[in-house]
Design an enzyme around this catalytic site. Structure first.
Site, PDB file in Angstrom:
ATOM      1  N   GLY A   1       1.488   4.379   4.606  1.00 10.77           N
ATOM      2  CA  GLY A   1       2.355   3.502   3.830  1.00 10.77           C
ATOM      3  C   GLY A   1       2.669   2.192   4.522  1.00 10.77           C
ATOM      4  O   GLY A   1       3.173   2.184   5.632  1.00 10.77           O
ATOM      5  N   SER A   2       2.385   1.060   3.883  1.00 17.10           N
ATOM      6  CA  SER A   2       2.517  -0.200   4.595  1.00 17.10           C
ATOM      7  C   SER A   2       2.281  -1.375   3.656  1.00 17.10           C
ATOM      8  O   SER A   2       2.276  -1.227   2.441  1.00 17.10           O
ATOM      9  CB  SER A   2       1.528  -0.237   5.755  1.00 17.10           C
ATOM     10  OG  SER A   2       0.257   0.210   5.317  1.00 17.10           O
ATOM     11  N   ARG A   3       2.019  -2.553   4.270  1.00 14.62           N
ATOM     12  CA  ARG A   3       1.811  -3.769   3.484  1.00 14.62           C
ATOM     13  C   ARG A   3       0.888  -4.720   4.247  1.00 14.62           C
ATOM     14  O   ARG A   3       0.816  -4.672   5.480  1.00 14.62           O
ATOM     15  CB  ARG A   3       3.169  -4.424   3.238  1.00 14.62           C
ATOM     16  CG  ARG A   3       3.126  -5.821   2.639  1.00 14.62           C
ATOM     17  CD  ARG A   3       4.528  -6.271   2.339  1.00 14.62           C
ATOM     18  NE  ARG A   3       4.737  -7.695   2.517  1.00 14.62           N
ATOM     19  CZ  ARG A   3       5.916  -8.269   2.512  1.00 14.62           C
ATOM     20  NH1 ARG A   3       7.000  -7.543   2.354  1.00 14.62           N
ATOM     21  NH2 ARG A   3       6.017  -9.577   2.661  1.00 14.62           N
TER      22      ARG A   3
ATOM     23  N   ILE B   1       1.451  -5.000   8.205  1.00 17.36           N
ATOM     24  CA  ILE B   1       2.882  -4.760   8.374  1.00 17.36           C
ATOM     25  C   ILE B   1       3.184  -3.280   8.190  1.00 17.36           C
ATOM     26  O   ILE B   1       2.795  -2.674   7.188  1.00 17.36           O
ATOM     27  CB  ILE B   1       3.698  -5.585   7.367  1.00 17.36           C
ATOM     28  CG1 ILE B   1       3.398  -7.078   7.540  1.00 17.36           C
ATOM     29  CG2 ILE B   1       5.196  -5.337   7.534  1.00 17.36           C
ATOM     30  CD1 ILE B   1       3.999  -7.952   6.463  1.00 17.36           C
TER      31      ILE B   1
ATOM     32  N   MET C   1       0.840  -1.195   0.000  1.00 16.94           N
ATOM     33  CA  MET C   1       0.000   0.000   0.000  1.00 16.94           C
ATOM     34  C   MET C   1       0.872   1.241   0.000  1.00 16.94           C
ATOM     35  O   MET C   1       1.636   1.473   0.945  1.00 16.94           O
ATOM     36  CB  MET C   1      -0.910  -0.003   1.240  1.00 16.94           C
ATOM     37  CG  MET C   1      -1.942  -1.089   1.246  1.00 16.94           C
ATOM     38  SD  MET C   1      -2.862  -1.170   2.820  1.00 16.94           S
ATOM     39  CE  MET C   1      -1.711  -2.134   3.809  1.00 16.94           C
TER      40      MET C   1
END
Length: 230
Positions: A187-189, A157, A99
């Site tokens: 911002g991430s995953r 994450i 993301m």
């Protein structure tokens, strides 16, 4: 569809205080120097869009695994689920969705079932697109069990600029596919570990839409056309 519905998206309540902070700073920047104020205006609008929480139309049907996040498929490979969930360590197919700061960051349940366990693990803030981010970065892991007894792990994450993972649910909570379960700021995953033997229907580089894109099927049924707005 009206133009206002295209431009003005619903915002998650978590975003109001951040938009307020950005707006106050923008006013100060206008007072200092007008060009800086316009820059602050752009950043305030971006902050509003970061926390947007649009209505999604969730595909309905038994055995569907729906994308829990907006973003791009960055990794697609077998991996052992997070040890803190106490699952069988045998590698299973992992789908990683990256993301960016421009994607919607509200996360949604990939299946209908029960949240059996949720475990937070502190860690680093490496680039979330890296494979080792699954092990080294701060994360919040959820073990979901479908009504048919199949287990799916879903892991939020943190990334380079993400500094807060916010869960909306607790252990034992029933969840509908597409229901909101958390948010990651800036911002991430998100990783999804499919049950053994289940293959993904997506590819690396494909764009995901949380609550709408079908990732996999737990049964051999065709994807139904019926949807639920949520």
């Amino acid at each position: 569809m009206r133009m206002s519905e295209v431009v003005l998206k619903p915002m998650h309540p978590e975003g109001w205080r951040f938009v307020g902070i950005f707006a106050v700073i923008t006013l100060l920047l206008f007072w200092l120097w007008e060009p800086l104020g316009w820059l602050g205006t752009i950043l305030t609008i971006w902050c509003y869009y970061f926390f947007r929480d649009p209505v999604r139309h969730v595909p309905q049907g038994d055995g569907l695994v729906i994308s829990p996040a907006d973003g791009i498929i960055s990794l697609l490979q077998p991996a052992a689920p997070p040890p803190e969930l106490g699952m069988d360590p045998t590698p299973r197919m992992r789908i990683s969705i990256f993301m960016s700061v421009f994607d919607v960051h509200v996360n949604r349940s990939p299946v209908t079932g029960t949240l059996v366990k949720m475990a937070y693990t502190p860690g680093k803030f490496l680039n979330a697109s890296l494979d080792k981010a699954s092990v080294d970065n701060e994360r919040n892991a959820l073990l979901l069990r479908t009504d048919t007894g199949q287990d799916i792990a879903c892991v939020q994450i943190a990334g380079l600029v993400a500094r807060r993972i916010l869960p909306f649910v607790k252990d034992g909570a029933p969840l509908q596919a597409g229901e909101r379960f958390g948010l990651i700021r800036f911002g991430s995953r998100l990783d999804i570990y499919l049950p053994e033997g289940v293959e993904p229907l997506v590819a690396v580089g494909q764009k995901m839409v949380a609550g709408e894109t079908v990732l996999a099927r737990l049964t051999g049924e065709q994807v139904p056309r019926a949807v639920r707005s949520d």
